[in-house]
Design a protein around this motif. Structure first.
Motif, PDB file in Angstrom:
ATOM      1  N   SER A 304      37.542  38.714  31.620  1.00 43.31           N
ATOM      2  CA  SER A 304      37.541  37.992  32.762  1.00 43.31           C
ATOM      3  C   SER A 304      38.981  39.042  33.436  1.00 43.31           C
ATOM      4  CB  SER A 304      37.619  36.780  33.280  1.00 43.31           C
ATOM      5  OG  SER A 304      36.487  35.651  32.726  1.00 43.31           O
ATOM      6  N   HIS A 305      39.814  38.322  32.430  1.00 48.53           N
ATOM      7  CA  HIS A 305      41.301  39.945  33.094  1.00 48.53           C
ATOM      8  C   HIS A 305      40.521  41.078  33.292  1.00 48.53           C
ATOM      9  CE1 HIS A 305      45.144  40.270  32.889  1.00 48.53           C
ATOM     10  NE2 HIS A 305      44.857  41.458  31.944  1.00 48.53           N
ATOM     11  N   LYS A 306      39.971  41.613  32.152  1.00 52.76           N
ATOM     12  CA  LYS A 306      39.593  43.078  32.622  1.00 52.76           C
ATOM     13  C   LYS A 306      38.933  42.851  34.554  1.00 52.76           C
ATOM     14  CE  LYS A 306      38.855  45.054  27.818  1.00 52.76           C
ATOM     15  NZ  LYS A 306      37.477  45.754  27.164  1.00 52.76           N
ATOM     16  N   GLU A 307      37.652  41.737  34.146  1.00 58.19           N
ATOM     17  CA  GLU A 307      37.582  42.180  35.749  1.00 58.19           C
ATOM     18  C   GLU A 307      38.771  42.306  36.604  1.00 58.19           C
ATOM     19  OE1 GLU A 307      34.629  39.222  36.027  1.00 58.19           O
ATOM     20  OE2 GLU A 307      32.833  40.827  34.969  1.00 58.19           O
ATOM     21  N   LEU A 308      39.501  40.818  36.803  1.00 59.53           N
ATOM     22  CA  LEU A 308      40.177  40.836  37.603  1.00 59.53           C
ATOM     23  C   LEU A 308      41.664  42.171  37.919  1.00 59.53           C
ATOM     24  CD1 LEU A 308      42.123  38.349  38.610  1.00 59.53           C
ATOM     25  CD2 LEU A 308      43.044  38.008  37.193  1.00 59.53           C
ATOM     26  N   ASP A 309      41.735  42.669  36.809  1.00 56.48           N
ATOM     27  CA  ASP A 309      42.293  43.913  36.532  1.00 56.48           C
ATOM     28  C   ASP A 309      41.764  45.090  38.063  1.00 56.48           C
ATOM     29  OD1 ASP A 309      44.381  43.128  35.420  1.00 56.48           O
ATOM     30  OD2 ASP A 309      44.423  43.831  33.876  1.00 56.48           O
ATOM     31  N   GLN A 310      40.588  45.535  37.931  1.00 56.67           N
ATOM     32  CA  GLN A 310      39.695  45.917  38.461  1.00 56.67           C
ATOM     33  C   GLN A 310      39.964  45.708  39.964  1.00 56.67           C
ATOM     34  OE1 GLN A 310      35.749  46.029  36.586  1.00 56.67           O
ATOM     35  NE2 GLN A 310      36.434  47.290  34.738  1.00 56.67           N
ATOM     36  N   THR A 311      38.929  44.309  40.050  1.00 59.25           N
ATOM     37  CA  THR A 311      39.511  43.931  41.518  1.00 59.25           C
ATOM     38  C   THR A 311      41.132  43.392  41.871  1.00 59.25           C
ATOM     39  OG1 THR A 311      37.907  42.085  41.014  1.00 59.25           O
ATOM     40  CG2 THR A 311      39.471  41.376  42.648  1.00 59.25           C
ATOM     41  N   ARG A 312      42.185  43.699  41.077  1.00 57.75           N
ATOM     42  CA  ARG A 312      43.947  43.597  41.711  1.00 57.75           C
ATOM     43  C   ARG A 312      44.110  45.095  42.003  1.00 57.75           C
ATOM     44  NH1 ARG A 312      46.100  41.979  37.098  1.00 57.75           N
ATOM     45  NH2 ARG A 312      45.352  39.442  37.777  1.00 57.75           N
ATOM     46  N   GLN A 313      43.234  46.055  41.382  1.00 53.82           N
ATOM     47  CA  GLN A 313      43.291  47.591  42.343  1.00 53.82           C
ATOM     48  C   GLN A 313      42.348  47.619  43.117  1.00 53.82           C
ATOM     49  OE1 GLN A 313      45.355  49.591  39.845  1.00 53.82           O
ATOM     50  NE2 GLN A 313      46.226  48.123  39.204  1.00 53.82           N
ATOM     51  N   GLN A 314      41.208  47.711  43.069  1.00 53.89           N
ATOM     52  CA  GLN A 314      40.472  47.291  44.086  1.00 53.89           C
ATOM     53  C   GLN A 314      41.246  47.237  45.465  1.00 53.89           C
ATOM     54  OE1 GLN A 314      36.510  46.055  43.466  1.00 53.89           O
ATOM     55  NE2 GLN A 314      35.989  47.577  41.760  1.00 53.89           N
ATOM     56  N   ALA A 315      41.800  46.138  45.347  1.00 55.49           N
ATOM     57  CA  ALA A 315      42.258  44.912  46.062  1.00 55.49           C
ATOM     58  C   ALA A 315      43.790  45.998  47.250  1.00 55.49           C
ATOM     59  CB  ALA A 315      42.883  43.507  46.200  1.00 55.49           C
ATOM     60  N   TRP A 316      44.372  46.340  45.860  1.00 55.21           N
ATOM     61  CA  TRP A 316      45.761  47.345  46.273  1.00 55.21           C
ATOM     62  C   TRP A 316      45.524  48.225  47.079  1.00 55.21           C
ATOM     63  CZ3 TRP A 316      48.476  50.022  41.509  1.00 55.21           C
ATOM     64  CH2 TRP A 316      49.766  50.812  42.267  1.00 55.21           C
ATOM     65  N   PHE A 317      44.141  49.097  46.761  1.00 60.05           N
ATOM     66  CA  PHE A 317      43.790  50.462  46.772  1.00 60.05           C
ATOM     67  C   PHE A 317      43.578  50.046  48.733  1.00 60.05           C
ATOM     68  CE2 PHE A 317      40.680  54.069  47.920  1.00 60.05           C
ATOM     69  CZ  PHE A 317      42.147  54.955  47.582  1.00 60.05           C
ATOM     70  N   SER A 318      42.411  48.446  48.826  1.00 58.80           N
ATOM     71  CA  SER A 318      42.249  48.437  49.574  1.00 58.80           C
ATOM     72  C   SER A 318      43.361  48.260  50.388  1.00 58.80           C
ATOM     73  CB  SER A 318      41.379  47.606  49.720  1.00 58.80           C
ATOM     74  OG  SER A 318      39.711  47.563  49.248  1.00 58.80           O
TER      75      SER A 318
END
Length: 531
Positions: A304-318
């Protein structure tokens, strides 16, 4: 009465609750287990001792009562035999005296030997003396109308004989004396046919109750035995309790405490220690099952932490892309101006290919325009670059200046007042800090559509970096302040904002172990404080 009972119940409940809270605060799980088991064993064993003592006492009393009944029957048989043989005669000797209450107390044989007569009462008295000397108890004949004053009853015997005349068959009582407890047994003496020779003249008829046989049996020896037995049982129980407690303690430490301790250490070391490297207790019991569940939970958390990091990075980039979109108009203007000038230069140079002076004058202008466009594009590329969060030593003042330069493309009627108190490099995450500055700056710019002032202050405060962004915009309503860091929350028009700017900012600040605070009043501007 109902109110008093209810108050008493509540008070009792409060005391029990207070005791429970005290136990919770003073004892560990091991201590509570030992106290609980010890209390249960102690209570059970004390109950056992109490019950054994009662049973022993009842058995002793029953035995003494049965012994008294047997003695009563034996004395009756002896008395009947003496009565049916018209008494006994014993030869005169020292210590043997006659009975003055008999009609024929003595006889003499032809040889001159004197014999004293012994009637049933006299035989009973003398047998009692022998029994008393052996410590077996005593017995005597008593009557409400005694011939011999020595047979006069005491209060207990008198009451018993009254009860016999009213139909009671026997009387058994336990008395405490200075020498110890005794069993007092009494049963009536009926007038037999063989007794009429002596008692008929006293007015008795066959079947009348002429008195009673009073038997006293000491049971102090039994009380001593019970006491010694209880003492032995107590010490045996104490030793058993100690051995059981030690055994339970060792078992509890081995099977529960040590395994829970290993599980606790594993929990504390996660996530610093990889899930597959954790030392967890094993087994097929509840703790073993809990360990397996914890291991599975760790794996799920890592995933879940890996998925959250990916989501956070995506949100950050977006959000970066959204910020670039907002800045695009100003950036386009910044690119179009030098591009238009360069196109004019190229057109003039193509129309006058032989004009060397024109070429020498226009080429530096074209070079300057291209470099200006290159600088703008480099800023865009640096801001839009997607990199993982990492701390490194940078000059924060220069980084803030670059962000302000990028924001300057959107400044229309807005004045920036900057106060810099930073004079060296610091370990920060450059990309995260850049995103934070741009997001808060854009927020301030969008809040000042009619122009205003944006004050930016950077300083060291209690060994921590502190940044303050204060604008003179429209401000934020109180009911909105609690939601501004929520994902996708926005008060802007559709298409203007994504609702992720401040949410991403809050997340980035927290990742750098920082805090962000906001102070605002509707119509009076907003202040963001980042530490």
């Amino acid at each position: 009465m109902v109110t008093d009972s209810y108050s008493s119940d509540k008070a009792q409940e409060s005391r029990i609750k207070a005791l429970y809270i005290w136990l919770e605060s003073k004892f560990s799980l091991r201590g509570k287990f030992i106290v609980a088991i010890g209390a249960i064993i102690s209570f059970s064993y004390m109950l056992f001792l109490y019950r054994v003592s009662i049973v022993d006492n009842e058995l002793i009393i029953l035995q003494a009562q049965q012994q008294a009944r047997m003695l009563y029957n034996q004395i009756l048989i002896t008395r009947q035999w003496v009565s049916e043989h018209n008494g006994l005669f014993v030869i005169e000797k020292e210590g043997v005296e006659g009975n003055p209450f008999l009609d024929l107390p003595t006889i003499t044989d032809q040889s001159g030997n004197t014999y004293f007569m012994r009637n049933p009462a006299m035989v009973t008295r003398e047998l009692s003396e022998y029994s008393n000397q052996k410590g077996l108890g005593s017995f005597r004949v008593t009557s409400l109308k005694p011939v011999n004053p020595a047979n006069f009853p005491d209060e207990h015997e008198k009451q018993c004989m009254i009860n016999f005349e009213q139909g009671s068959a026997e009387s058994i009582d336990i008395k405490n004396t200075p020498e110890g407890r005794i069993v007092r047994y009494m049963a009536p003496l009926d007038v037999k046919e063989s007794c009429l020779g002596c008692h008929a003249r006293h007015g008795y008829n066959q079947g009348d109750i002429r008195g009673a046989l009073s038997i006293t049996i000491p049971i102090d020896w039994a009380d001593k035995k019970i006491k010694n037995n209880n003492r032995s049982l107590f010490f045996i129980g104490l030793i058993s309790f100690i051995l059981v407690s030690i055994t339970l303690l060792l078992m509890f430490n081995t099977l529960v405490v040590s395994r829970l301790h290993r599980l606790s250490l594993a929990m504390n070391s996660f996530p610093e220690t990889e899930a597959d490297q954790l030392i967890l207790p094993t087994g097929y019991d509840e703790i073993g099952n809990l360990s397996e569940q914890f291991a599975e939970l760790c794996e799920r958390l890592v995933h879940s932490h890996k998925e959250l990091d990916q989501t956070r990075q995506q949100a950050w980039f977006s959000e970066k892309m959204a910020s670039l979109g907002i800045l695009s108009a100003g950036i386009a203007h910044e690119v179009n101006n030098p591009l238009g000038g360069m196109l004019n230069c190229v057109k003039s140079m193509s129309e006058h290919p032989g004009d060397r002076e024109m070429h020498e004058r226009y080429l530096p202008l074209i070079d300057k325009g291209l470099r200006r466009i290159e600088h703008t594009m480099r800023q865009l590329l640096n801001f839009g670059r997607q990199e993982p969060l990492q701390f490194r030593k940078i000059d924060v003042a220069i980084l803030l200046g670059e962000c302000l330069e990028l924001l300057s493309y959107k400044l229309t009627g807005i004045t920036i007042e900057q106060k810099n108190g930073l004079d060296r490099e610091y370990y920060v995450d450059a990309e995260a800090l850049k995103q934070i500055f741009v997001n808060i700056g854009l927020n301030a710019i969008q809040a000042m559509q009619n122009g205003g002032t944006l004050k930016i202050e950077s300083e060291m405060h209690d060994s921590e970096l502190r940044f303050t962004f204060e604008d003179t915009g429209t401000g934020i309503a109180k009911e909105t302040l609690t939601h501004i860091f929520d994902p996708f929350f926005t008060t802007k028009d559709v298409g203007v904002g994504t609702g992720l700017g401040l949410s991403v900012t809050y997340s980035l600040v927290r990742q750098m172990n920082g805090t962000i605070e906001v102070e605002s009043e509707l119509g009076a501007g907003t202040k963001f404080i980042i530490i």
